[in-house]
Each structure stands twice: as C-alpha cells, then as structure tokens.
Design a protein around this motif. Structure first.
Motif, mmCIF file in Angstrom:
data_model
loop_
_atom_site.group_PDB
_atom_site.id
_atom_site.type_symbol
_atom_site.label_atom_id
_atom_site.label_comp_id
_atom_site.label_asym_id
_atom_site.label_seq_id
_atom_site.Cartn_x
_atom_site.Cartn_y
_atom_site.Cartn_z
ATOM 1 N N VAL A 1 0.688 -1.129 0.018
ATOM 2 C CA VAL A 1 -0.174 0.028 0.100
ATOM 3 C C VAL A 1 1.094 1.188 0.035
ATOM 4 O O VAL A 1 1.906 1.409 0.453
ATOM 5 C CB VAL A 1 -0.962 0.254 1.166
ATOM 6 C CG1 VAL A 1 -2.016 -1.182 0.987
ATOM 7 C CG2 VAL A 1 -0.043 -0.166 2.441
ATOM 8 N N GLY A 2 0.322 2.183 -0.447
ATOM 9 C CA GLY A 2 0.999 3.567 -0.671
ATOM 10 C C GLY A 2 0.253 4.643 -0.184
ATOM 11 O O GLY A 2 0.022 4.863 1.186
ATOM 12 N N HIS A 3 -0.386 5.607 -1.069
ATOM 13 C CA HIS A 3 -0.929 6.859 -0.639
ATOM 14 C C HIS A 3 -2.539 6.393 0.197
ATOM 15 O O HIS A 3 -3.250 5.721 -0.619
ATOM 16 C CB HIS A 3 -1.127 7.994 -1.416
ATOM 17 C CG HIS A 3 -1.475 8.966 -1.093
ATOM 18 N ND1 HIS A 3 -1.064 9.811 -0.468
ATOM 19 C CD2 HIS A 3 -2.614 9.730 -1.544
ATOM 20 C CE1 HIS A 3 -1.769 10.980 -0.326
ATOM 21 N NE2 HIS A 3 -2.751 10.958 -0.841
ATOM 22 N N VAL A 4 -2.648 7.053 0.992
ATOM 23 C CA VAL A 4 -4.118 7.141 1.780
ATOM 24 C C VAL A 4 -4.688 8.523 1.536
ATOM 25 O O VAL A 4 -4.082 9.432 2.157
ATOM 26 C CB VAL A 4 -3.942 6.630 3.030
ATOM 27 C CG1 VAL A 4 -5.542 6.499 3.608
ATOM 28 C CG2 VAL A 4 -3.641 5.173 3.156
ATOM 29 N N GLU A 5 -5.897 8.648 1.190
ATOM 30 C CA GLU A 5 -6.735 10.112 1.245
ATOM 31 C C GLU A 5 -8.015 9.725 1.773
ATOM 32 O O GLU A 5 -8.760 8.835 1.220
ATOM 33 C CB GLU A 5 -6.638 10.524 0.079
ATOM 34 C CG GLU A 5 -7.116 11.928 -0.077
ATOM 35 C CD GLU A 5 -7.068 12.863 -1.222
ATOM 36 O OE1 GLU A 5 -6.038 13.711 -1.085
ATOM 37 O OE2 GLU A 5 -7.549 12.616 -2.338
ATOM 38 N N ILE A 6 -8.455 10.503 2.851
ATOM 39 C CA ILE A 6 -9.899 10.565 3.300
ATOM 40 C C ILE A 6 -10.508 11.744 3.389
ATOM 41 O O ILE A 6 -9.920 12.828 3.880
ATOM 42 C CB ILE A 6 -9.845 9.910 4.760
ATOM 43 C CG1 ILE A 6 -8.796 8.873 5.021
ATOM 44 C CG2 ILE A 6 -11.071 9.576 5.402
ATOM 45 C CD1 ILE A 6 -8.580 8.406 6.356
ATOM 46 N N LEU B 1 1.861 5.855 3.330
ATOM 47 C CA LEU B 1 2.200 4.836 4.298
ATOM 48 C C LEU B 1 3.838 4.662 3.977
ATOM 49 O O LEU B 1 4.417 4.858 3.034
ATOM 50 C CB LEU B 1 1.511 3.669 3.901
ATOM 51 C CG LEU B 1 0.064 3.835 4.258
ATOM 52 C CD1 LEU B 1 -0.503 2.626 4.375
ATOM 53 C CD2 LEU B 1 -0.206 4.766 5.688
ATOM 54 N N PRO B 2 4.465 4.130 4.865
ATOM 55 C CA PRO B 2 6.017 3.832 4.753
ATOM 56 C C PRO B 2 6.298 3.023 3.637
ATOM 57 O O PRO B 2 5.474 2.219 3.360
ATOM 58 C CB PRO B 2 6.517 3.305 6.206
ATOM 59 C CG PRO B 2 5.209 3.548 7.077
ATOM 60 C CD PRO B 2 4.284 3.670 6.312
ATOM 61 N N ALA B 3 7.670 3.018 3.151
ATOM 62 C CA ALA B 3 7.794 2.451 2.037
ATOM 63 C C ALA B 3 7.973 0.707 2.467
ATOM 64 O O ALA B 3 8.203 0.564 3.580
ATOM 65 C CB ALA B 3 9.275 2.694 1.402
ATOM 66 N N GLY B 4 7.329 -0.151 1.818
ATOM 67 C CA GLY B 4 7.424 -1.514 1.958
ATOM 68 C C GLY B 4 6.054 -1.990 2.824
ATOM 69 O O GLY B 4 6.045 -2.898 3.087
ATOM 70 N N ALA B 5 5.168 -0.934 3.023
ATOM 71 C CA ALA B 5 3.929 -1.285 3.970
ATOM 72 C C ALA B 5 2.989 -2.229 3.358
ATOM 73 O O ALA B 5 2.906 -1.978 2.160
ATOM 74 C CB ALA B 5 3.386 -0.010 4.295
#
Length: 882
Positions: A688-693, A735-739
């Motif tokens: 997972v990468g970017h999260v937007e709410i 989220l942190p790289a590799g999450a």
C-alpha cells in the motif's frame, strides 16, 4: 461434492426443477382454535365449548340509545354469517346490545362493563340460550364490542365465549404530523375507518404542509376546505375517533398581543362550529430564542425560560377564553419546543410552574425518534414537564428518509408506559395505506401492552391489509422492514430478517461449511419470491390500487433485486465449479438487472430518490457476489468500506465511501465514541502507498473525525499507526515504503459532538498499477481496462488490422490474458508484447476468453480486430502479471 462441467451446468440452471424435487413436504395445518384471534388482543377471554349457528332470522333487543355504528357493525357481521333479516325482540338467536345487554349478561353470570374505563366492554355468546350480548361502559365501548364480534364470526358460527375487555391507555391513535405532501381526503377517510376497526380513538390533524395550520394560521378556511374537515370530523365520530385540530402559530405569533389570542380562539371556534371537540397547539420546530415582535422581548425577556413563560401565557389564555367556556370539550394539548428529551431547563421549568395543569403535553421520548421508551422515562417526563404526557411517537414516519418504507412492527416501548401516560399517537408515513401495518401493531400495543407480541401482531396486520395476498405482502414488507425503532448506536439496521440468514448460510456452504445443495435451494426459493413479488402482489391486491400506487417503485426494484440475486447465485455456483464462461454469462445477467434496479427513482418531498428496499442485505450481497466472481477472472479486488461502533444515518451507507464519487457519502447516525472507526478492507494483503480520506460536506462541514489516528493492519488485530489527524476534514498520508496491509482505518481517539461524514476513503495499492488504453476503434477507451467489469468500452465497427492496446508501466512476467466481452462477441487476435514486439497467443472465443501465456515478461496486450468483427463491446481486458 465434486461435479463435472456438465453436471455443474445442470446444477446451476436446474434450480427451479430441483426445487420441485427437494422441496419439503407440506405439513398438516394446526387445529383451528376454538376462539378466533381478536385484535387488539383483549384483556380477558373465556372460551366455552361449542358455538352458536347464525340463523336466517335474528332477533334484536336494543337499548334506547344504542350506538348506531355498533348496530351497523353487528348486523353486517351477522349478515356475512347467514342472517337474512333482523326482527325486534327475542328469536332463535337474540342480540342484546346496549342497556338491555347488561341484564342479559347478568342472566348468563357474566360481569358487565361497570367500572371499566371509556371504551371498555363485555361480550358473551351463549349457545344454550341463543344469546349474544354486547354492552359497553359507554357508546364507544359498545362499538368496540361490535368490532370484537366481527372478528369472532367464522363462517356461519360464533364460538361460545365471554370477553371482558378495556384499553390500557386513554388516548390511542395517530397524528398526521409529517412534512411533505399531506394525505388526500380519501386517505384520511379510509384511515378513520381503519382506526375504528382497530379500536383507536384519536386522530390529530397536524400536517405540516397545510398552510392554514402554520404560515396562515390566522386565516379562516375557504368553504370547500372547511367542508372537507367537517367530513373528517363526521367520519371520525361514526368510528368513535376524536378529531383533534392542531393549530401551530409559533412561526409568527406575538404571544403578548391579546389580538393574537383572539384570532387563535376565533379559528378554534370555527372548528367547534363544525363539530371539533379536541384541540392542540403545537409549538415544535420553531425558534424560541428569536421573538416575532418586540413586545414579547419587553414582556418576557430572553432565553428558554422566557419562551416557556410566553407560551404558557398564550396557552393559559386559550384555556380560559375557549376551553373552559365550551362544555364537553376535551383537554387542550400542546407540543413544547423542547419536546425530545428529559433534561430539565429554564424552558421546562416555566411550563412546569406556569402552564395550566389541565393542559396535556406531547413528548417524543428521549430523541426525536426514540429507539426505546421506558416506564421510567415516561414517569420522568411527567415530572420534568409537570403535566400529563401524550407521546407523539415518530414511527413509522419517513419524511426524513423518503426513499424508504418502514413496514415493520411497533417495538421498543415498555408495557409499563401505559401507567405513566395519557396515551400515544403514532406519526405515520407519507404513504397512508402502507402505514396501516405499523398502525395496526401500535394500536395493539396501546390497547393491551402486557399481551403485545410484535411478530404475531405484525403478521395479523399483514393479513388484515393483504387478505388473500398475505404471502406476497409478507415478502414485500419483510424487505421494507427496518425502521428507526430497530436501531441503536453502533448496531446496523435489522432489515430483511428472512433473507439475511439465508444468505449467511449460502456463503458459508459456498466456502465448504454446510450443505450447499440445501442452502442453494432455500435461498433460490426465496429469491424467486422476490423476483415474482411485483406480479404476485399486484394481482393479489388489485382491489387496493392506492396501496399499489404508493409502493410501486419499491415493488419494481425489489423484483429486479430478486431476479439479480437468482442470477448471482447461479454465477457464484458456476465460478465455484470452474465454469468460467457460464459465470461470465450469469455475471452479465446479474449486473444488467442490478443496473435496472438502481435506475428506478421515486419523486419525494426531498427530491428525486432511489427507492431502497432490502437496503442493507440485497445491495451488499450483489456487490460481494460481483466482486468475488470478478476476482476469479483476475479483476483487482475493489475495497469494501468498514465501520466499527457507528450506525448509518438514513440511506448514507458505508459503501458510499468507496464508490469513487465525491458527491455521495457515508454519514454516521451518532457522534462517534472513542475507539470507533471508518475504514476499508482491501480483500487481501497488498503493498500500500498513499491514503486519502475526504470528510465533511457543505451541509455539515464539521462532521468529520476531529481527533483520530490513521492505522493499517494485515490481520485486523495488530495495527500500525501511520499518522495522526487533528481537526483535518481531509486526511492525506503516504504509508512507509514497503508497507503491506489488508485493512486501513481512521480510528477516533476522543469523543466529539459532531457526527462523521466520509465522502471518499481511497487507498493506493502498488500491486495493480493503472493500465493505459490506446488504439481503436474510437470509443470510451479507458473502460476496457479500468478494473471494473461493469463498465463497457464500446467502439464503432473496427477496420481489419486495427488494434486496441493495453499497456503497463513496465514489463512483468505475464501468465494469462482474460477478455470479458458483451454480446455480440467481437472477433480478434489476442497478442502480447514487450518493447513493441508482438506475438499472437490466441483468439477471442465468445464473450469469455482466457488464454495462457508462457510467463515471459510483457508490458502490453492488444486485440487486433479481424475482418467482419462486430463493433466491440469490451467489459475488461485482464492481463495477469506475476
């Protein structure tokens, strides 16, 4: 169970035939009870042996002032049982009604109605003497005795029985108090007849959109409107239902001006002159911090206590000038501005100490729509307001959720409230006929709350409204069942109580836990009833066109949802047993019917809406089924919205957080407690990468999580914090790289006063980067590889050799290419390539094509159109990269 491909197709397509073979054998009907069930449930019933047979000639011994309406009901019931003529005096079967019935009861050793409250009665049917005696504590009680007799008659017989019965609550009825289009005159007349049949004794006329009740309260009615109200008063009197006229002057009245009181009294007098004997002054849904005239501020001051003093001043003047000067009038009723809680205040103190003690105060419970009302709450309401309490119960009213029908029973009220209240009036739906189901059950509760059985009462209501069509009406109603009374914070609506467990059993069996054959048959049998419900109900209830007109959009949508559900079951079974072509065919049928269902709209007071039957069961099932099968085709999983510790307001379901539409939203039905959360389930652990709410909206800009933490988890148990959110209506974080995660959530860390709106909750995953679509023929190219098998790329007729190309950002090992198309199936070569070098790996073979590749790196897939190919309709091109 292991089936071959041929057996699988037989299994999937032969469900109707299978249902005939494996349907459970019919069981013998239970013996008919000696005494038919009576509604509302009587207080005391003593069944004897045998029954009276109704002869052709029936004698009547009537009291001097026998209630004409009661006589009419008795004669109609006996005519239906075979009576041809009625003669004065004794006969083979003699009906004693009114005063003489008391003596007849005494001769039979039956206690009469003496000492019973208004509406109480005694009834006896004695075979040996051929006596049928009905006597009420008053004329209303005799009428109710006749309504009980109507239900006791079966065929040509009346069971030997003794009934002594009375209402637990003095006031029992309905308040037409909703916003939106008021009921029609025909609706109201039919309702008043219904109230009489169900032993309700009050109808409050308070439609919010009658201008002469609110905005034009000072004006007299035109002659035609006044005649309509008189007709209602007269019909109410014939059914022993008191018509209460509720005038709402709070939007513009100057409380301190004597001329205003004079106008109000004059309006009441015009109602008195046409027969109204019950009056109310609702002062709800107004501002009580802003005066309508400067004189009120000078006389009463400011604040809630001042408002209470001003309202008491007005009501006391009406009590003195009008109520007290009209003998035979009922107690004045009022609705306070603070009508929905138990917290004491300066306003309530003013009412308690200054308002004339004879005025009855209306109250909705703890909340505008109270999930529960307890005896203790009712007692507290009496204490805090200092007056008798009449509950204005906001069920089954749907003016706040106009896209839903609330057709479940009346629940959540303790029997002990009867000893603490003057009564209850239920606020109904905009749909008058549909409201009768809940009204029937609330009438049953109000009459005898200790004996009230919500499910039994609900089924009796369905039989009363549906007649011979009770079976399809039951199916329709249980899928328009849940209402606010079933909801508490953090608990989902309990809609579709029959379908829900059938689906749970099917999913479990599909996963290998249970009898798949039995679970499938039972589910398909019920879905078949949903699919045929529009035809079945319209045929069975053709004699009630008003009801069918009210429910039309909901009925049509439910039928399509049922039909879509049947195809979804076949789709899942085909996929389960490896018949991918069959699964794709059923998937298209499912999606087509689902789309037709979603396209149905209804015009309401809140605008154009989608009718929402089976809201929290059918829609999630179809969404889950489509997603599951799409995943088997290689289409990436779409995230599923999740909530914890939160309910849903109106139709703003959690799924709206992930529908890729900022204009829709999830909305909680409560301010979120600490520990509650909103989030998504990605369906599998993914990078997972970017999260937007995106939260809040223009109508509720403060409705977002004011203090929370963004967390992710692979198993839903162990969580890692990614960011904090403080007073941010939009939360955006990488989220942190590799999450990796399956679950992402925003958890509330502090209690807040605002609810929560989430417009979109998006999580970027790194395992399925976007694909680019180029080439032709021209059309909506992105739909060919957008990760959504429901969207369709549609092009014009292709030129031979023209190609539609799907390109990835980089070359990766490619194992398979699946093409999902719509009929008519296009003709094309399937090619894969890397760096501009292409090779053919197969050909389109119908609507569903899936070809293996050799696992070599590739960065693109293309369809090269062949001569004579029809215009392409491609739902999805799915390259399966490692």
């Amino acid at each position: 169970m292991v089936l071959s491909g041929r057996s699988t197709r037989l299994f999937v397509t032969g469900l109707t035939a299978l249902s005939v073979l494996v349907a459970p054998a019919a069981t013998a009907a239970p013996e008919t009870a000696a005494v038919p069930k009576v509604w509302p449930v009587p207080q005391q019933v003593d069944a004897g042996r045998g029954a009276l047979t109704v002869p052709a000639t029936v004698g009547e011994v009537l009291g001097e002032h026998a209630d004409p309406a009661a006589v009419a009901v008795v004669e109609q019931a006996l005519r239906g049982a075979g009576a041809k003529r009625f003669v004065p005096g004794p006969a083979e079967l003699t009906v004693y009604l009114g005063g003489p019935a008391t003596d007849a009861l005494g001769r039979l050793g039956v206690q009469g109605p003496g000492g019973l409250p208004s509406g109480g009665y005694a009834l006896a049917a004695d075979r040996a003497s051929g006596t049928l005696a009905l006597s009420g504590a008053d004329a209303r009680g005799t009428f109710y005795a006749a309504q009980t007799l109507r239900q006791l008659v079966t065929g040509h017989r009346i069971p030997q029985v003794k009934v002594r019965d009375w209402p637990a609550m003095p006031l029992r009825g309905v308040i037409e108090g909703f916003y939106g289009a008021p009921w029609s005159q025909a609706d109201r007349l039919a309702q008043l007849d219904f109230y009489g049949r169900t032993k309700q004794n009050i109808y409050v006329y308070s439609p919010k959109d009658d201008p002469f009740l609110r905005a034009r309260w000072r004006d007299t009615y035109p002659a035609d409107k006044l005649a309509e109200i008189k007709a209602l008063v007269d019909r109410g009197a014939a059914n022993h239902v008191d018509f209460t006229y509720a005038l709402s002057p709070g939007l513009s009245i100057c409380y301190s001006d004597p001329a205003e009181t004079t106008k109000l009294v004059a309006k009441f007098q015009s109602m008195w002159d046409i027969g109204v004997r019950s009056f109310a002054i609702p002062l709800d849904d107004i501002s009580y911090t802003k005066w309508n005239c400067d004189a009120d501020a000078a006389k009463f001051g400011t604040g809630g206590a001042a408002a209470g003093a001003a309202q008491s001043f007005l009501l006391n003047a009406v009590q003195k000038q009008f109520i007290a000067t009209h003998p035979g009038i009922d107690k004045l009723q009022m609705v306070p501005t603070e009508y929905y809680d138990l917290a004491d205040s300066g306003y309530k103190t003013a009412l308690r100490t200054q308002l004339d003690p004879r005025v009855v105060v209306e109250w909705t419970g703890v909340g505008v729509i109270a999930p529960t009302i307890t005896a203790d709450q009712a007692k507290q309401a009496h204490q805090v307001f200092g007056h008798d309490i009449l509950v204005w119960d906001n069920y089954p009213v749907n003016d706040y959720i106009t896209d839903r029908l609330l057709m479940g029973p009346y629940v959540g009220r303790e029997p002990g409230i009867a000893g603490q209240l003057a009564g209850v009036t239920a606020n109904p739906m905009v749909q008058a006929e549909s409201s009768k189901i809940a009204e029937f059950t609330s009438a049953d509760f109000m009459w005898n709350p200790k004996a009230y059985d919500p499910d039994a009462s609900w089924r009796a209501a369905l039989a009363d409204l549906g007649g011979r069509a009770v079976a399809p009406l039951t199916v329709f109603s249980e899928n328009n069942y849940a209402g606010a009374l079933d909801r508490v914070p953090g608990k989902p609506d309990q809609d579709s109580p029959v379908l829900r467990p059938l689906l749970d059993a099917f999913w479990s069996a599909l996963d290998g836990h249970g009898d798949l054959l039995g679970a499938t048959w039972r589910l398909d049998d019920y879905l078949r009833k949903l699919a045929s419900n529009p035809a079945d109900l319209r045929k069975g209830m053709a004699g009630n066109p008003a009801f069918l007109d009210e429910i039309g959009p909901w009925l049509d949508k439910l039928g399509l949802l049922g039909d879509a559900g049947r195809h979804a079951v076949k789709m899942l079974l085909a996929q389960r047993f490896g018949d991918n072509a069959g699964a794709w065919a059923e998937r298209r049928a499912t999606a087509g019917r689902y789309a037709r269902a979603q396209a149905i709209v209804v015009q309401t007071a809140r605008g154009t809406k989608q009718p929402l039957p089976c809201l929290f069961v059918c829609t999630p099932f179809l969404d889950k089924a489509l997603s599951k099968v799409d995943t088997s085709f290689g289409v990436p999983l779409r995230p599923v919205a999740t909530t914890a510790g939160l309910g849903t307001f109106q139709d703003n379901a959690p799924s709206r957080m992930v529908d890729r539409d900022d204009g829709t939203f999830y909305w909680s039905d409560w301010n979120p407690p600490a520990g509650s959360s909103v989030g998504v389930d990605l369906g599998a652990v993914k990078p997972v990468g970017h999260v937007e709410i995106k939260m809040g909206n223009p109508k509720s800009p403060n409705d977002y999580v004011h203090h929370g933490v963004l967390e992710y988890s692979a198993d839903g148990n162990s969580w890692t914090q990614a960011a904090t959110a403080t007073d941010q209506p939009v939360v955006s974080a990488d989220l942190p790289a590799g999450a990796t995660a399956r679950y992402v959530r925003l958890r509330v860390t502090a209690t807040q006063e605002f609810w929560v709106v989430v417009r979109e909750f998006s999580v970027g995953t790194l395992d399925n980067p976007p694909l680019a679509v180029t080439g032709g023929p021209a059309g909506n190219l992105p739909a060919a590889a957008d990760g959504d098998a429901s969207t369709v790329y549609t092009g014009v007729s292709p030129a031979p050799g023209e190609a539609l190309t799907v390109t990835a950002a980089s070359a990766r090992a490619l194992d398979r290419v699946t093409v999902l198309a719509s009929d008519p199936a296009p003709r094309a070569e399937i090619q894969v390539g890397s760096g501009g070098q292409w090779r053919t790996v197969g050909f389109l073979a119908g609507a569903y094509t899936s070809v293996r590749t050799d696992g070599r790196p590739a960065d693109g897939v293309r369809l090269v159109w062949r001569a004579g190919s029809p215009a392409p309709r491609i739902n999805e091109i799915v390259p399966r990269f490692r």
